[in-house]
Motif scaffolding. Sequence first.
Motif, PDB file in Angstrom:
ATOM      1  N   GLY A 169      50.103  -4.283  47.275  1.00 20.17           N
ATOM      2  CA  GLY A 169      50.986  -3.148  48.427  1.00 20.17           C
ATOM      3  C   GLY A 169      50.410  -2.065  48.189  1.00 20.17           C
ATOM      4  N   ASP A 170      50.931  -1.207  48.543  1.00 19.35           N
ATOM      5  CA  ASP A 170      50.181   0.787  48.343  1.00 19.35           C
ATOM      6  C   ASP A 170      49.681   0.145  46.707  1.00 19.35           C
ATOM      7  N   LEU A 171      49.916  -0.167  45.815  1.00 23.41           N
ATOM      8  CA  LEU A 171      49.521   0.099  44.860  1.00 23.41           C
ATOM      9  C   LEU A 171      48.117   0.098  44.194  1.00 23.41           C
ATOM     10  N   ARG A 172      46.986   0.741  43.502  1.00 24.43           N
ATOM     11  CA  ARG A 172      46.156   0.631  43.806  1.00 24.43           C
ATOM     12  C   ARG A 172      45.345   0.713  41.753  1.00 24.43           C
ATOM     13  N   VAL A 173      45.358  -0.430  41.620  1.00 18.37           N
ATOM     14  CA  VAL A 173      44.707  -0.177  39.853  1.00 18.37           C
ATOM     15  C   VAL A 173      43.455  -0.472  39.618  1.00 18.37           C
ATOM     16  N   SER A 174      42.253   0.463  39.029  1.00 23.58           N
ATOM     17  CA  SER A 174      41.346   0.023  38.117  1.00 23.58           C
ATOM     18  C   SER A 174      41.306  -0.838  36.857  1.00 23.58           C
TER      19      SER A 174
ATOM     20  N   LEU B 198      43.746  -1.175  34.524  1.00 18.90           N
ATOM     21  CA  LEU B 198      44.222  -2.509  34.334  1.00 18.90           C
ATOM     22  C   LEU B 198      44.902  -3.296  32.716  1.00 18.90           C
ATOM     23  N   ALA B 199      43.679  -2.615  32.537  1.00 18.26           N
ATOM     24  CA  ALA B 199      43.334  -2.938  30.503  1.00 18.26           C
ATOM     25  C   ALA B 199      44.412  -1.664  29.918  1.00 18.26           C
ATOM     26  N   ASP B 200      44.646  -0.772  30.443  1.00 19.80           N
ATOM     27  CA  ASP B 200      45.498   0.036  29.606  1.00 19.80           C
ATOM     28  C   ASP B 200      46.754  -0.744  29.423  1.00 19.80           C
ATOM     29  N   MET B 201      47.058  -0.656  30.817  1.00 21.39           N
ATOM     30  CA  MET B 201      48.189  -1.246  31.237  1.00 21.39           C
ATOM     31  C   MET B 201      48.681  -2.837  30.688  1.00 21.39           C
ATOM     32  N   VAL B 202      47.904  -3.405  30.138  1.00 21.17           N
ATOM     33  CA  VAL B 202      48.101  -5.066  29.774  1.00 21.17           C
ATOM     34  C   VAL B 202      48.619  -5.046  28.167  1.00 21.17           C
ATOM     35  N   PHE B 203      46.957  -3.321  27.471  1.00 20.68           N
ATOM     36  CA  PHE B 203      47.523  -3.360  25.740  1.00 20.68           C
ATOM     37  C   PHE B 203      48.953  -3.310  25.974  1.00 20.68           C
ATOM     38  N   ARG B 204      49.522  -1.712  26.784  1.00 18.58           N
ATOM     39  CA  ARG B 204      50.657  -1.162  26.899  1.00 18.58           C
ATOM     40  C   ARG B 204      51.813  -2.297  26.392  1.00 18.58           C
ATOM     41  N   THR B 205      51.450  -3.128  27.800  1.00 17.43           N
ATOM     42  CA  THR B 205      52.446  -4.336  27.634  1.00 17.43           C
ATOM     43  C   THR B 205      52.408  -5.136  26.024  1.00 17.43           C
ATOM     44  N   ALA B 206      51.299  -5.654  25.603  1.00 10.87           N
ATOM     45  CA  ALA B 206      51.215  -6.563  24.784  1.00 10.87           C
ATOM     46  C   ALA B 206      51.874  -5.781  22.980  1.00 10.87           C
ATOM     47  N   ARG B 207      51.284  -3.721  23.665  1.00 11.58           N
ATOM     48  CA  ARG B 207      52.513  -3.499  22.154  1.00 11.58           C
ATOM     49  C   ARG B 207      53.761  -3.430  22.914  1.00 11.58           C
TER      50      ARG B 207
ATOM     51  N   LEU C 286      49.360 -11.386  30.224  1.00  8.32           N
ATOM     52  CA  LEU C 286      47.748 -10.576  29.824  1.00  8.32           C
ATOM     53  C   LEU C 286      48.124  -9.925  28.369  1.00  8.32           C
ATOM     54  N   GLY C 287      49.637  -9.389  28.975  1.00  8.19           N
ATOM     55  CA  GLY C 287      50.062  -8.711  28.022  1.00  8.19           C
ATOM     56  C   GLY C 287      50.160  -9.379  26.556  1.00  8.19           C
ATOM     57  N   ALA C 288      50.854 -11.271  26.865  1.00  8.50           N
ATOM     58  CA  ALA C 288      51.475 -11.827  25.565  1.00  8.50           C
ATOM     59  C   ALA C 288      49.919 -12.200  25.308  1.00  8.50           C
TER      60      ALA C 288
END
Length: 530
Positions: free
Chosen positions: A21-26, A30-39, A67-69
């Motif tokens: 949608g309107d969200l654009r992620v580099s 993406l890596a930062d968001m995934v590893f935060r989800t993992a924590r 990916l976080g799991a």
Amino acid sequence: MPRLLADAAAKHRENLAVVDGDLRVSYRELADMVFRTARAYIASGVRPGDRVAVWAPNRIEFMLAMLGAQSAGACVVPINTRYRGQEAAVILGRSRASVLVFAGGFLGKDFSAMLRDAVAPEARPGETGPVPGLPALKTLVDITADSSAAHTLAWPDFLSRADQISPQQGAETAEAVAPEDVCDIMFTSGTTGVPKGVMSAHRQTVGVARVWATGAELSPADNYAIVNPFFHGFGYKAGMIAALEAGSTIYPLATFDVDQVLSLISAAGISVLPGAPTIFTSLLDHPRLPEFDLGSLRFAIAGAATVPESLFQRMRDELGFETVAQAYGLTECVVATQSRPNEDPAHVAETTGPAVPGIEIRVVDAEQKSVPVGQDGEILLRGDNVMLGYFEDEDATRAAIDSEGWFHTGDVGRLDEHGCLKITDRIKDMFIVGGFNVYPAEVENTLGAHPDVSESAVVGIPDARLGTVACAYVVPRRGARPTPEDIIAFCRTRLANFKVPSKVVLIDELPKNASGKIMKADLRGGTPTG
């Protein structure tokens, strides 16, 4: 998987990884968001080897949840978004998932309510947990909610738990994930019985993605529209992970809407669009197709179902794809064959290509002896990316994989002189007419050559004289008005008489599951209205 993501972030950094949608992620973001989800998972009590279920459509939160799991050392269990509460409860119970991430309200369904209603009869007094009857399930997370509801965490509240775990601890957990660790358990559809959990290691999921990305010649220049569901191997391993492996940009689509897809191709310059054949027939039949700019389309694979040979020419001529390929796979081996680059288009239409690197193929008769080139038999697969086995089901694993490591697919096919595989049909779909075997795919390919036929599905129906005869359900092309008699006459000139449908039913659309596969069991159960 965490290594693949870290390498992609290092290599592609500010390149776009996801446009939702309107969200654009580099890639870096993406890596930062995934590893935060993992924590956040670690803070929620998830430990290496635990199972995390994801019940959601294609959107960036699905990617983060999966990916976080995996980066927390957990094994992901994707769940079909079309499942009802009882179907999901069976998978959650059998996998003993400790976390369920879901999309509340998708397609107008209250996932958590469906789940609780399904297991309520099994609930025992004094049992704790968010869903009585599923004692292993400790945490529910709704990716569509902004605030926590009873027994459920909103996605932002879940992510805030990451602050309880240091980045160093998160990094150490991700680095400890090994190639042989179980990465995902994908439960089969259960059309032939109780669903079985297909286990793959990290090396296999990454290996499948690399094979597919190489065959598709994916690159950072590609914009990849993923219509195939992330909960399915096609959308997950040959979709999401293949794109991350190549540095392509992912455009996730939660549902298939013809206008939305055509508009996205025009606006975003989509270059890669694989899918089930029904996706392409729907695009081809759109009344305003010429109004859309499809000049960016480069590559497509039509897979996940039997493909009418006539479809490939139309995809090139009318949709403008530079390359149209075939591939063959199944949950137990997501990519087994794939058309070679620069293959003769006529040959692509006839076969699914040769075995991909790391996979061997045999075609055998009922006595398990290899059959000659050009002769039909059951397809057997062996190699790196064939499943580890079925989760906690040694009997089913032994029944599927023999002592020499060959996986018995239950599919019928033949090899040509080039080593390329042609799929004839599923053994279970074959029916016998007057003592002769009929494979529906052959009849469907013939129907696909009729100028007025868009799609078809052939099933066996009871017959007093012959035991079984063929019945064809046919979707006419837009604006066409064929009669059943016309279609039967067309088949009589091209097929042996025992293969010709005795009955043709004209309908508006075929029943399909979320992956685009035609649900023949529904057709066998009765005659849908047109």
